[in-house]
Scaffold this active site. Structure first.
Site, PDB file in Angstrom:
ATOM      1  N   ASP A   2       0.821  -1.207   0.000  1.00  0.00           N
ATOM      2  CA  ASP A   2       0.000   0.000   0.000  1.00  0.00           C
ATOM      3  C   ASP A   2       0.860   1.265   0.000  1.00  0.00           C
ATOM      4  OD1 ASP A   2      -2.377   1.292  -0.056  1.00  0.00           O
ATOM      5  OD2 ASP A   2      -3.053   0.632   1.927  1.00  0.00           O
ATOM      6  N   GLY A   3       0.342   2.320  -0.607  1.00  0.00           N
ATOM      7  CA  GLY A   3       0.975   3.633  -0.513  1.00  0.00           C
ATOM      8  C   GLY A   3       1.658   4.104  -1.789  1.00  0.00           C
ATOM      9  N   GLY A   5       0.287   5.341  -4.449  1.00  0.00           N
ATOM     10  CA  GLY A   5      -0.327   6.596  -4.879  1.00  0.00           C
ATOM     11  C   GLY A   5       0.179   7.766  -4.058  1.00  0.00           C
ATOM     12  N   ARG A  15       0.096   8.767 -10.284  1.00  0.00           N
ATOM     13  CA  ARG A  15      -0.067   7.554  -9.479  1.00  0.00           C
ATOM     14  C   ARG A  15       0.587   6.346 -10.159  1.00  0.00           C
ATOM     15  NH1 ARG A  15      -3.712   7.277  -5.536  1.00  0.00           N
ATOM     16  NH2 ARG A  15      -4.004   5.059  -5.934  1.00  0.00           N
ATOM     17  N   SER A  47      -6.540  -6.149  -5.641  1.00  0.00           N
ATOM     18  CA  SER A  47      -7.655  -6.760  -4.919  1.00  0.00           C
ATOM     19  C   SER A  47      -8.899  -6.853  -5.788  1.00  0.00           C
ATOM     20  CB  SER A  47      -7.965  -5.953  -3.657  1.00  0.00           C
ATOM     21  OG  SER A  47      -8.711  -4.801  -3.997  1.00  0.00           O
ATOM     22  N   ASN A  50     -10.193  -3.483  -6.468  1.00  0.00           N
ATOM     23  CA  ASN A  50      -9.388  -2.490  -7.196  1.00  0.00           C
ATOM     24  C   ASN A  50      -9.837  -2.251  -8.647  1.00  0.00           C
ATOM     25  OD1 ASN A  50      -6.229  -3.289  -5.539  1.00  0.00           O
ATOM     26  ND2 ASN A  50      -7.701  -1.677  -5.109  1.00  0.00           N
ATOM     27  N   TRP A  51     -10.725  -3.112  -9.169  1.00  0.00           N
ATOM     28  CA  TRP A  51     -11.140  -2.970 -10.570  1.00  0.00           C
ATOM     29  C   TRP A  51     -11.883  -1.678 -10.831  1.00  0.00           C
ATOM     30  CZ3 TRP A  51      -8.973  -6.146 -13.931  1.00  0.00           C
ATOM     31  CH2 TRP A  51      -8.577  -7.410 -13.503  1.00  0.00           C
ATOM     32  N   ARG A  53     -11.033   1.238  -9.995  1.00  0.00           N
ATOM     33  CA  ARG A  53     -10.133   2.393 -10.183  1.00  0.00           C
ATOM     34  C   ARG A  53     -10.190   2.864 -11.638  1.00  0.00           C
ATOM     35  NH1 ARG A  53      -4.826   2.162  -6.416  1.00  0.00           N
ATOM     36  NH2 ARG A  53      -5.841   1.439  -4.518  1.00  0.00           N
ATOM     37  N   ARG A 167       1.792  -4.019   7.425  1.00  0.00           N
ATOM     38  CA  ARG A 167       1.007  -2.940   6.827  1.00  0.00           C
ATOM     39  C   ARG A 167       1.953  -1.795   6.528  1.00  0.00           C
ATOM     40  NH1 ARG A 167      -4.428  -2.195   6.069  1.00  0.00           N
ATOM     41  NH2 ARG A 167      -3.306  -1.573   4.230  1.00  0.00           N
ATOM     42  N   SER A 175      -6.744  -5.226   6.475  1.00  0.00           N
ATOM     43  CA  SER A 175      -7.366  -5.138   5.152  1.00  0.00           C
ATOM     44  C   SER A 175      -7.985  -6.495   4.812  1.00  0.00           C
ATOM     45  CB  SER A 175      -6.330  -4.731   4.105  1.00  0.00           C
ATOM     46  OG  SER A 175      -5.445  -5.794   3.857  1.00  0.00           O
TER      47      SER A 175
END
Ligand code: IPE
Ligand code: MG
Length: 210
Positions: A2-3, A5, A15, A47, A50-51, A53, A167, A175
């Site tokens: 994660d992170g 972006g 991004r 994930s 995430n689709w 986005r 994390r 998550s």
């Protein structure tokens, strides 16, 4: 992981550039994990959620997974076996394009003989989806639902219980990742966004359990 972006935003970059930097950093973290004798490393790449986005971002992330699963020479040099967990490609809701499916299948086959660390990439993965699928399959197979039946029908039943869950990017919440497998796991919180996640961060995580 994660992170990506936030990492890009802080630098005034797109991004997508954060995702590219994240993919590069995975290669560095894999080498560090191998050097530390880690047996199993599982990373959350994309994930089931995430689709939604923006299309261009999803397309970029798909390309990066093709690249990541294409790093076969590097994986072989490090004796790393690569695997994948996620929604089956033929599931009604699955959307993984063929070129990514192919890259995944090829990488698994071309690293299958390696005997070192197992690197598992979660792609089109959701912990709840995995449990729903496992419960359904267990009931269909055994006529009942037991913990052993669920374990046996997880996307990869060979994955051992999680020792440490990491994390990144300062997130201090659970998550939708390996919900079944991470019962009892230690959690390490790293402030670094994924592209900056370092071997020193990995050492701190390992120190929780070694
Ligand atoms: C993780 O980085 C990569 C994926 C989920 C594919 P993010 O894209 O979630 O980065 P942030 O959370 O916006 O910083
Ligand atoms: Mg995020």
């Amino acid at each position: 992981m994660d992170g990506n972006g936030r990492w890009a935003n802080r630098r005034g970059l797109e991004r997508t550039e954060g995702h590219s930097a994240g993919e590069e950093n995975l290669a560095r973290v894999v080498r560090a994990a191998v050097a530390r004798d880690i047996g199993w490393l599982t990373v959350f790449g994309f994930s089931t959620e995430n689709w939604i986005r923006p299309r261009a971002e999803v397309r970029h992330i798909l390309g990066l997974h093709e690249k990541l699963f294409g790093r076969v020479a590097e994986l072989n040099e490090n004796n790393v076996r690569i695997r994948w967990i996620g929604r089956p490609f033929d599931a009604p809701e699955a959307r993984t394009p063929r070129y990514v499916q192919r890259a995944i299948r090829r990488a698994i086959a071309d690293t299958a003989e390696n005997t070192g660390m197992v690197l598992t990439v979660a792609f089109d993965y959701g912990g709840r989806a995995e449990l729903m699928d496992a419960v359904r399959a267990a009931r269909a197979d055994d006529g009942q639902v037991t913990p052993e039946g669920i374990q046996r029908h997880l996307y990869d039943p060979d994955l051992p219980p999680v020792d440490v869950l990491v994390r990144t990017s300062g997130e201090r919440r659970v998550s939708n990742f390996m919900l079944w497998q991470s019962a009892g796991a230690a959690i390490h919180f790293a402030d670094a966004p994924w592209p900056d996640y370092s071997p020193a961060d990995l050492d701190a995580a390992i120190a929780l359990v070694r």
